[in-house]
Design a protein around this motif. Sequence first.
Motif, mmCIF file in Angstrom:
data_model
loop_
_atom_site.group_PDB
_atom_site.id
_atom_site.type_symbol
_atom_site.label_atom_id
_atom_site.label_comp_id
_atom_site.label_asym_id
_atom_site.label_seq_id
_atom_site.Cartn_x
_atom_site.Cartn_y
_atom_site.Cartn_z
ATOM 1 N N GLY A 153 -7.886 1.721 -4.155
ATOM 2 C CA GLY A 153 -9.188 1.089 -4.019
ATOM 3 C C GLY A 153 -9.231 -0.172 -4.862
ATOM 4 N N GLY A 154 -9.798 -1.247 -4.282
ATOM 5 C CA GLY A 154 -9.907 -2.502 -5.011
ATOM 6 C C GLY A 154 -9.790 -3.687 -4.078
ATOM 7 N N ALA A 155 -9.832 -4.877 -4.649
ATOM 8 C CA ALA A 155 -9.749 -6.097 -3.857
ATOM 9 C C ALA A 155 -8.397 -6.194 -3.166
ATOM 10 C CB ALA A 155 -9.977 -7.316 -4.751
ATOM 11 N N GLU A 156 -8.420 -6.667 -1.931
ATOM 12 C CA GLU A 156 -7.186 -6.730 -1.146
ATOM 13 C C GLU A 156 -6.116 -7.576 -1.821
ATOM 14 O OE1 GLU A 156 -5.771 -7.522 3.479
ATOM 15 O OE2 GLU A 156 -7.883 -7.638 2.902
ATOM 16 N N ALA A 157 -6.506 -8.725 -2.386
ATOM 17 C CA ALA A 157 -5.535 -9.603 -3.039
ATOM 18 C C ALA A 157 -4.890 -8.912 -4.234
ATOM 19 C CB ALA A 157 -6.200 -10.899 -3.479
ATOM 20 N N ASP A 158 -5.667 -8.114 -4.957
ATOM 21 C CA ASP A 158 -5.130 -7.403 -6.118
ATOM 22 C C ASP A 158 -4.183 -6.285 -5.688
ATOM 23 O OD1 ASP A 158 -6.686 -9.069 -7.666
ATOM 24 O OD2 ASP A 158 -8.318 -7.617 -7.900
ATOM 25 N N VAL A 159 -4.503 -5.621 -4.579
ATOM 26 C CA VAL A 159 -3.616 -4.576 -4.064
ATOM 27 C C VAL A 159 -2.274 -5.187 -3.664
ATOM 28 C CG1 VAL A 159 -3.278 -2.847 -2.264
ATOM 29 C CG2 VAL A 159 -5.535 -3.130 -3.301
ATOM 30 N N GLU A 160 -2.304 -6.336 -3.011
ATOM 31 C CA GLU A 160 -1.058 -6.981 -2.613
ATOM 32 C C GLU A 160 -0.258 -7.423 -3.832
ATOM 33 O OE1 GLU A 160 0.244 -6.909 0.465
ATOM 34 O OE2 GLU A 160 -1.513 -5.625 0.728
ATOM 35 N N ALA A 161 -0.943 -7.882 -4.878
ATOM 36 C CA ALA A 161 -0.246 -8.267 -6.112
ATOM 37 C C ALA A 161 0.415 -7.054 -6.754
ATOM 38 C CB ALA A 161 -1.227 -8.915 -7.086
ATOM 39 N N ALA A 162 -0.218 -5.886 -6.603
ATOM 40 C CA ALA A 162 0.311 -4.657 -7.204
ATOM 41 C C ALA A 162 1.374 -3.987 -6.356
ATOM 42 C CB ALA A 162 -0.830 -3.668 -7.452
ATOM 43 N N PRO A 164 4.484 -4.533 -5.191
ATOM 44 C CA PRO A 164 5.877 -4.323 -5.633
ATOM 45 C C PRO A 164 6.003 -3.217 -6.679
ATOM 46 C CG PRO A 164 5.379 -6.658 -5.527
ATOM 47 C CD PRO A 164 4.065 -5.943 -5.356
ATOM 48 N N VAL A 165 5.013 -3.114 -7.552
ATOM 49 C CA VAL A 165 5.030 -2.055 -8.570
ATOM 50 C C VAL A 165 4.752 -0.702 -7.926
ATOM 51 C CG1 VAL A 165 3.854 -1.189 -10.627
ATOM 52 C CG2 VAL A 165 4.360 -3.627 -10.429
ATOM 53 N N LEU A 166 3.743 -0.639 -7.085
ATOM 54 C CA LEU A 166 3.380 0.632 -6.448
ATOM 55 C C LEU A 166 4.486 1.149 -5.536
ATOM 56 C CD1 LEU A 166 -0.353 -0.144 -5.587
ATOM 57 C CD2 LEU A 166 0.524 1.198 -7.509
ATOM 58 N N GLU A 167 5.163 0.243 -4.839
ATOM 59 C CA GLU A 167 6.215 0.669 -3.919
ATOM 60 C C GLU A 167 7.471 1.145 -4.638
ATOM 61 O OE1 GLU A 167 6.660 -2.535 -1.122
ATOM 62 O OE2 GLU A 167 5.022 -1.765 0.145
ATOM 63 N N ALA A 168 7.567 0.897 -5.937
ATOM 64 C CA ALA A 168 8.666 1.468 -6.720
ATOM 65 C C ALA A 168 8.405 2.934 -7.049
ATOM 66 C CB ALA A 168 8.857 0.671 -8.008
ATOM 67 N N MET A 169 7.154 3.378 -6.837
ATOM 68 C CA MET A 169 6.785 4.758 -7.155
ATOM 69 C C MET A 169 6.404 5.575 -5.928
ATOM 70 S SD MET A 169 4.493 4.092 -10.597
ATOM 71 C CE MET A 169 3.466 2.819 -9.834
ATOM 72 N N GLY A 170 6.084 4.910 -4.829
ATOM 73 C CA GLY A 170 5.627 5.628 -3.656
ATOM 74 C C GLY A 170 6.148 5.043 -2.368
ATOM 75 N N SER A 171 6.249 5.874 -1.348
ATOM 76 C CA SER A 171 6.720 5.419 -0.039
ATOM 77 C C SER A 171 5.572 5.107 0.907
ATOM 78 C CB SER A 171 7.628 6.487 0.583
ATOM 79 O OG SER A 171 6.954 7.737 0.653
ATOM 80 N N THR A 172 4.367 5.554 0.570
ATOM 81 C CA THR A 172 3.179 5.262 1.372
ATOM 82 C C THR A 172 2.134 4.663 0.445
ATOM 83 O OG1 THR A 172 3.643 7.144 2.824
ATOM 84 C CG2 THR A 172 1.433 6.210 2.933
ATOM 85 N N VAL A 173 1.904 3.365 0.573
ATOM 86 C CA VAL A 173 0.937 2.657 -0.270
ATOM 87 C C VAL A 173 -0.085 2.016 0.658
ATOM 88 C CG1 VAL A 173 0.584 0.846 -1.972
ATOM 89 C CG2 VAL A 173 2.694 2.213 -2.021
ATOM 90 N N VAL A 174 -1.339 2.479 0.598
ATOM 91 C CA VAL A 174 -2.358 2.013 1.530
ATOM 92 C C VAL A 174 -3.646 1.669 0.775
ATOM 93 C CG1 VAL A 174 -3.742 2.588 3.565
ATOM 94 C CG2 VAL A 174 -1.400 3.467 3.364
ATOM 95 N N ARG A 175 -4.164 0.457 1.032
ATOM 96 C CA ARG A 175 -5.500 0.111 0.530
ATOM 97 C C ARG A 175 -6.515 0.784 1.432
ATOM 98 N NH1 ARG A 175 -9.660 -3.593 1.774
ATOM 99 N NH2 ARG A 175 -10.992 -3.961 -0.055
ATOM 100 N N VAL A 176 -7.404 1.590 0.855
ATOM 101 C CA VAL A 176 -8.359 2.358 1.648
ATOM 102 C C VAL A 176 -9.791 1.846 1.514
ATOM 103 C CG1 VAL A 176 -6.967 4.454 1.712
ATOM 104 C CG2 VAL A 176 -8.521 4.081 -0.206
#
Length: 244
Positions: A153-162, A164-176
Amino acid sequence: MTAANPTPPTAGEARPGRVAFIGLGTMGLPMALNLVRAGFQVAGYNRSPQKTERFAAQGGIAADSVAAAVKDAQVVITIVPDSPDVEAVLLGEDGVFAHAAPGALVIDMSTVRPETARAVATEGAARGFRVLDAPVSGGEPGAVAGTLSIMVGGAEADVEAARPVLEAMGSTVVRVGPSGAGQTVKAANQLIVAGNIQLVAEALVFLEAHGVDTERAFTVLGGGMAGSTVLERKSEREGLSRGE
């Protein structure tokens, strides 16, 4: 603060930004280690120093306080037990917002109330931080394997900035959705999982009462519409309990 010696980047490759990781428990430690393996420079802090030492022994940087962990960090990740812990770690006098550099991306991956997520996001924005709520599903096996499902949850631009970090920990990363949406989806996840666990438990009792080979029953059930992660994990435990 005890520094480790992370693997240097290859020629022509920029070193990833510094990440602070607060909370090195059952989920947090393997998640932080996956960031280290992905090439991030990660400073970790945990209230129990033994866990911080374990993190440092495997390539991380051990920090002895939240302030030391977040110093110079471009990304700060927190994963702690409950809403009061999140509030203390982020909003406290010795917390993240008091010591991190303005503009840092703050990602809370704890499982807390949606209203807590919205409140800390509002306070963080007022102090110049970009705040996301990003709870996870997949349990310890998913944390170790780096295959977590991460609802953000959060601003779309911030999710996209995050990402690379999130994808190092998870295989499914979705802004909801906006702030708090990640925690709302996690609550729905918990409802589904809790109901599934109860039904699997009742099915197991039913099978055992009728003398069925439960391991084989779970195998065939898992191949049909009854299949689920809960059923798969329970089946694995059944095999382990038999020494297989």
